[in-house]
Design an enzyme around this catalytic site. Sequence first.
Site, PDB file in Angstrom:
ATOM      1  N   ILE A 154       2.418   2.999   2.304  1.00 50.43           N
ATOM      2  CA  ILE A 154       3.655   2.975   3.092  1.00 50.43           C
ATOM      3  C   ILE A 154       4.654   1.994   2.498  1.00 50.43           C
ATOM      4  CG2 ILE A 154       4.655   2.489   5.350  1.00 50.43           C
ATOM      5  CD1 ILE A 154       1.941   3.397   6.553  1.00 50.43           C
ATOM      6  N   ARG A 191       1.365  -3.234  12.673  1.00 51.54           N
ATOM      7  CA  ARG A 191       0.565  -3.645  13.819  1.00 51.54           C
ATOM      8  C   ARG A 191       1.294  -4.741  14.583  1.00 51.54           C
ATOM      9  NH1 ARG A 191      -1.580   0.440  13.489  1.00 51.54           N
ATOM     10  NH2 ARG A 191      -3.803   0.966  13.304  1.00 51.54           N
ATOM     11  N   GLU A 240       0.915  -2.009  24.287  1.00 48.25           N
ATOM     12  CA  GLU A 240       1.952  -0.976  24.394  1.00 48.25           C
ATOM     13  C   GLU A 240       1.822  -0.232  25.721  1.00 48.25           C
ATOM     14  OE1 GLU A 240       1.350   1.256  20.805  1.00 48.25           O
ATOM     15  OE2 GLU A 240       1.859  -0.451  19.538  1.00 48.25           O
ATOM     16  N   THR A 296       6.405  -1.617  11.447  1.00 51.48           N
ATOM     17  CA  THR A 296       5.816  -0.324  11.800  1.00 51.48           C
ATOM     18  C   THR A 296       4.325  -0.344  11.512  1.00 51.48           C
ATOM     19  OG1 THR A 296       6.399   0.526   9.596  1.00 51.48           O
ATOM     20  CG2 THR A 296       7.930   1.001  11.404  1.00 51.48           C
ATOM     21  N   HIS A 326       5.272   3.449  19.069  1.00 53.76           N
ATOM     22  CA  HIS A 326       4.246   3.677  18.043  1.00 53.76           C
ATOM     23  C   HIS A 326       4.386   5.103  17.509  1.00 53.76           C
ATOM     24  CE1 HIS A 326       0.242   1.718  16.787  1.00 53.76           C
ATOM     25  NE2 HIS A 326       0.555   2.609  15.864  1.00 53.76           N
ATOM     26  N   ALA A 327       5.638   5.453  17.208  1.00 53.53           N
ATOM     27  CA  ALA A 327       5.968   6.857  16.904  1.00 53.53           C
ATOM     28  C   ALA A 327       6.313   7.103  15.442  1.00 53.53           C
ATOM     29  CB  ALA A 327       7.154   7.287  17.776  1.00 53.53           C
ATOM     30  N   ALA A 328       6.162   6.094  14.587  1.00 51.89           N
ATOM     31  CA  ALA A 328       6.583   6.249  13.192  1.00 51.89           C
ATOM     32  C   ALA A 328       5.854   7.390  12.490  1.00 51.89           C
ATOM     33  CB  ALA A 328       6.364   4.942  12.431  1.00 51.89           C
ATOM     34  N   GLY A 374       0.846  -1.182   0.000  1.00 51.37           N
ATOM     35  CA  GLY A 374       0.000   0.000   0.000  1.00 51.37           C
ATOM     36  C   GLY A 374       0.883   1.233   0.000  1.00 51.37           C
TER      37      GLY A 374
END
Length: 307
Positions: A155, A235, A264, A233, A282-284, A153
């Site tokens: 990303i 799930r 998390e 990055t 979870h900071a991407a 997709g």
Amino acid sequence: MPKVLITPRSFGKHSDEAKRILTAHGFEVVTNPYGRILTEEEMKKEIVDVDAVIVGVDPLNADVLAFAKNLKVISKYGVGTDNIDIEYCKANNIPVTITRNANSDSVADFTFTLMLAIARRIVEIDKSCRAMDWGKKTSIGIYGKTLGVIGTGAIGKGVIKRAYGFDMTVLAYDMYQDDQLAKEYNVNYVELEQLIRESDFITLHLPATPETTNMFSEKEFSTMKDTAVLVNTARGELIDEDALYEVLKNKKIWGAGLDVFKKEPPEKKELLELDNIIVGAHAAASSVDAVNKMSLMAVENILANFK
């Protein structure tokens, strides 16, 4: 006055434009009062009288949504909707929108950063130098290697475009092949087993579904190269964290870069003790550009669907 609940902590962090737009359209804005991801009970309390919600990864299952008597639209701050009961929303005529592609470049950047950092042992080297240890640490290269991209997709495509400059051989796996992408960037779509077996770097870009849960477990790890790097990055559900811990602890693969976990912070805290893994909160998607774009798009989606 209609009321909108905003749960993502990064929403409008770098600009107040998105909130100003809501206010200008007559909305009362209520932000996350907890400074973290909300629990189910907290969501039930906060969502009771709101007309709209901009939500991150906070729970919006059927039990929570049953408390939302006035809810007219859900605007997902991101693209993954696995925390939202879509069937309940359909049955109750609640539109669910996503901020498609708003953070694609940011996540693709972060993915490639993790690949490089794990390969070149950047965190380990930095830690040693801070302890005044100037000993050399041998690492592995990335230029000209084989990259396996699972999910092409927005990303996944972004990662492939970045890999093009590193002259990487790209293998891809997706239920829906992008022929134009394959032609332009010399991407070879292959079966998953071949991708796992032949790739030096593997990066995951799939949603969490019953079919993708634990798609990387003992079997898959056993066929990876011992110099392979795994990056996630997408799930946390995609990886069996117990199996990952075992292969990392026993140096069966080179390393891993994870920005997501099943829970998390992760329940498998032993992962955090290993030196061949780099973890993220979870900071991407948390770049200034992406946050501004997602905030504005989330608001636009509410205005377009509000009744």
